[in-house]
Design an enzyme around this catalytic site. Structure first.
Site, PDB file in Angstrom:
ATOM      1  N   ASP A  14       0.866  -1.178   0.000  1.00 29.59           N
ATOM      2  CA  ASP A  14       0.000   0.000   0.000  1.00 29.59           C
ATOM      3  C   ASP A  14       0.906   1.233   0.000  1.00 29.59           C
ATOM      4  O   ASP A  14       2.103   1.143   0.265  1.00 29.59           O
ATOM      5  CB  ASP A  14      -0.889  -0.012   1.251  1.00 29.59           C
ATOM      6  CG  ASP A  14      -1.781   1.211   1.343  1.00 29.59           C
ATOM      7  OD1 ASP A  14      -2.485   1.501   0.362  1.00 29.59           O
ATOM      8  OD2 ASP A  14      -1.769   1.905   2.382  1.00 29.59           O
ATOM      9  N   SER A  15       0.293   2.394  -0.242  1.00 26.88           N
ATOM     10  CA  SER A  15       1.046   3.642  -0.177  1.00 26.88           C
ATOM     11  C   SER A  15       1.541   3.917   1.239  1.00 26.88           C
ATOM     12  O   SER A  15       2.476   4.697   1.427  1.00 26.88           O
ATOM     13  CB  SER A  15       0.143   4.789  -0.621  1.00 26.88           C
ATOM     14  OG  SER A  15      -1.051   4.779   0.141  1.00 26.88           O
ATOM     15  N   TYR A  46      -0.476   8.534  -2.144  1.00 20.73           N
ATOM     16  CA  TYR A  46      -0.510   8.280  -3.585  1.00 20.73           C
ATOM     17  C   TYR A  46      -1.773   8.906  -4.206  1.00 20.73           C
ATOM     18  O   TYR A  46      -1.806   9.209  -5.394  1.00 20.73           O
ATOM     19  CB  TYR A  46      -0.544   6.777  -3.870  1.00 20.73           C
ATOM     20  CG  TYR A  46       0.758   6.000  -3.710  1.00 20.73           C
ATOM     21  CD1 TYR A  46       1.882   6.552  -3.087  1.00 20.73           C
ATOM     22  CD2 TYR A  46       0.848   4.697  -4.175  1.00 20.73           C
ATOM     23  CE1 TYR A  46       3.054   5.811  -2.946  1.00 20.73           C
ATOM     24  CE2 TYR A  46       2.022   3.954  -4.050  1.00 20.73           C
ATOM     25  CZ  TYR A  46       3.120   4.515  -3.433  1.00 20.73           C
ATOM     26  OH  TYR A  46       4.268   3.772  -3.311  1.00 20.73           O
ATOM     27  N   CYS A  77      -3.782  -0.999  -2.006  1.00 22.89           N
ATOM     28  CA  CYS A  77      -4.062   0.415  -2.259  1.00 22.89           C
ATOM     29  C   CYS A  77      -5.055   0.571  -3.411  1.00 22.89           C
ATOM     30  O   CYS A  77      -4.822   0.078  -4.520  1.00 22.89           O
ATOM     31  CB  CYS A  77      -2.755   1.115  -2.602  1.00 22.89           C
ATOM     32  SG  CYS A  77      -2.934   2.869  -2.888  1.00 22.89           S
ATOM     33  N   GLU A 157      -6.261   9.236   9.927  1.00 19.97           N
ATOM     34  CA  GLU A 157      -4.915   9.099  10.505  1.00 19.97           C
ATOM     35  C   GLU A 157      -4.780   9.926  11.782  1.00 19.97           C
ATOM     36  O   GLU A 157      -4.016   9.585  12.675  1.00 19.97           O
ATOM     37  CB  GLU A 157      -3.849   9.474   9.470  1.00 19.97           C
ATOM     38  CG  GLU A 157      -3.830   8.448   8.352  1.00 19.97           C
ATOM     39  CD  GLU A 157      -2.581   8.454   7.484  1.00 19.97           C
ATOM     40  OE1 GLU A 157      -1.625   9.194   7.793  1.00 19.97           O
ATOM     41  OE2 GLU A 157      -2.571   7.709   6.492  1.00 19.97           O
ATOM     42  N   CYS A 189     -11.333   3.170  -0.577  1.00 11.26           N
ATOM     43  CA  CYS A 189     -10.043   3.665  -0.080  1.00 11.26           C
ATOM     44  C   CYS A 189      -9.714   2.884   1.186  1.00 11.26           C
ATOM     45  O   CYS A 189     -10.620   2.595   1.989  1.00 11.26           O
ATOM     46  CB  CYS A 189     -10.134   5.159   0.221  1.00 11.26           C
ATOM     47  SG  CYS A 189      -8.662   5.817   1.026  1.00 11.26           S
ATOM     48  N   HIS A 191      -8.549   3.609   3.946  1.00 10.25           N
ATOM     49  CA  HIS A 191      -8.836   4.217   5.256  1.00 10.25           C
ATOM     50  C   HIS A 191     -10.319   4.221   5.620  1.00 10.25           C
ATOM     51  O   HIS A 191     -10.674   4.346   6.783  1.00 10.25           O
ATOM     52  CB  HIS A 191      -8.353   5.668   5.267  1.00 10.25           C
ATOM     53  CG  HIS A 191      -6.872   5.828   5.276  1.00 10.25           C
ATOM     54  ND1 HIS A 191      -6.061   5.300   4.298  1.00 10.25           N
ATOM     55  CD2 HIS A 191      -6.045   6.467   6.145  1.00 10.25           C
ATOM     56  CE1 HIS A 191      -4.791   5.612   4.564  1.00 10.25           C
ATOM     57  NE2 HIS A 191      -4.768   6.317   5.673  1.00 10.25           N
TER      58      HIS A 191
HETATM   59  N1  DGL Z   1      -4.074   3.803   0.308  1.00  6.83           N
HETATM   60  C1  DGL Z   1      -4.667   4.859  -0.468  1.00  6.83           C
HETATM   61  C2  DGL Z   1      -5.869   4.289  -1.250  1.00  6.83           C
HETATM   62  O1  DGL Z   1      -6.472   3.311  -0.868  1.00  6.83           O
HETATM   63  C3  DGL Z   1      -5.087   6.023   0.393  1.00  6.83           C
HETATM   64  C4  DGL Z   1      -3.932   6.844   0.916  1.00  6.83           C
HETATM   65  C5  DGL Z   1      -3.164   7.554  -0.170  1.00  6.83           C
HETATM   66  O2  DGL Z   1      -3.684   8.525  -0.770  1.00  6.83           O
HETATM   67  O3  DGL Z   1      -2.056   7.149  -0.424  1.00  6.83           O
HETATM   68  O4  DGL Z   1      -6.197   4.823  -2.275  1.00  6.83           O
END
Ligand code: DGL
Length: 272
Positions: A14-15, A46, A77, A157, A189, A191
């Site tokens: 993941d990012s 990302y 991600c 976060e 997403c 999060h």
């Molecule tokens: N992990 C990213 C996603 O699911 C969210 C966080 C980011 O913008 O890197 O798109």
């Protein structure tokens, strides 16, 4: 002694930290699997970056996982799954690769009664239209309403999961989708699963929420079974975490995403 392929780890990346929600879902349905997780915390987010940059970062992420002798790659991600899944497949042509978009989209179509489906995600994910296209492939009659919700990532976060400010922002973002009478909403997403309670409150419980991570975990399990890659060893599974920066912060916030403590988090340098 060479390790049986079934005992090799699943590689997840993941990012940053959000992919731990996908690991959490994987651990639930695949408790015997060894896992190597990589979070690119040095270059997160990302979701606000261009597809070109995300595709370059993805190459480094995948090369790192390949160096860990993984048997499969899970792209946790949503942004990478939207704009760079082909990059992953190209670098790992001989192993199964699973992103989060198609599993989430298919689950939404399966659950929705009216085929009025909302999708929320990062700017990168929504701009790519990857979810919309995947939903329409499954259900050409569907009406998809997509909306980027960039403030959700920092709020989660920050730990403002049920904060009044988060509720206000959620209403602002989701109101246009509610006026389109969606009956199902894809949390597109990593999060967003942490905001389920707040989103349920704002949508007055009228909308079914699809957790792409959970849908993905079920698909990963089927892929492993199909390819005879399921780990049947009775050894205690090993779950390892690697990040490109700030392992202490990752350890601290990560618990909330994973639902349990992480143990040791190692910092590695991956930029080629
Ligand atoms: N992990 C990213 C996603 O699911 C969210 C966080 C980011 O913008 O890197 O798109």
């Amino acid at each position: 002694m060479t390790q049986a392929i079934t005992q090799q780890p699943i590689g997840v990346f993941d990012s940053g930290i959000g992919g731990l929600t996908v690991v959490r879902a994987l651990l639930e349905v695949l408790p015997n699997e060894n896992i190597v997780y990589f979070g690119d915390t040095a270059r997160v987010p990302y979701g606000s970056k261009s597809p070109q940059v995300v595709r370059e970062y993805t190459k480094d992420d995948v090369k790192f996982l390949l160096s860990k002798n993984v048997k499969m790659i899970v792209v946790a991600c949503n942004t990478v799954s939207s704009v760079a899944l082909d990059v992953v497949q190209k670098l790992a042509p001989h192993m199964p690769v699973c992103g989060v978009i198609v599993p989430g989209a298919e689950e939404a179509v399966r659950i929705s009664q009216t085929h009025r489906i909302g999708v929320i995600g990062t700017v990168g994910t929504i701009t790519s239209k990857a979810y919309t296209q995947a939903i329409l492939r499954e259900a050409p009659d569907a009406q998809v309403v997509a909306k980027a919700c960039p403030l959700f990532v920092p709020l989660v976060e920050e730990g403002w999961i049920t904060h009044a400010a988060t509720e206000m922002i959620a209403l602002e973002y989701l109101f246009p989708l509610l006026t389109k009478k969606i009956d199902t909403l894809v949390l597109g997403c990593t999060h967003y699963p942490l905001l389920k309670q707040t989103i349920t409150k704002v949508t007055k419980g009228m909308v079914r929420l699809i957790d792409s991570g959970e849908a993905t975990a079920a698909v990963v399990k089927s892929m492993l079974i199909e390819r005879s890659l399921l780990n049947t060893s009775r050894q205690h599974p090993n779950v390892q975490f690697f990040v490109s920066d700030a392992p202490a912060k990752f350890t601290q916030i990560g618990e909330r995403f994973l639902g349990r403590s992480l143990g040791v988090v190692k910092k590695v340098s991956i930029e080629s």
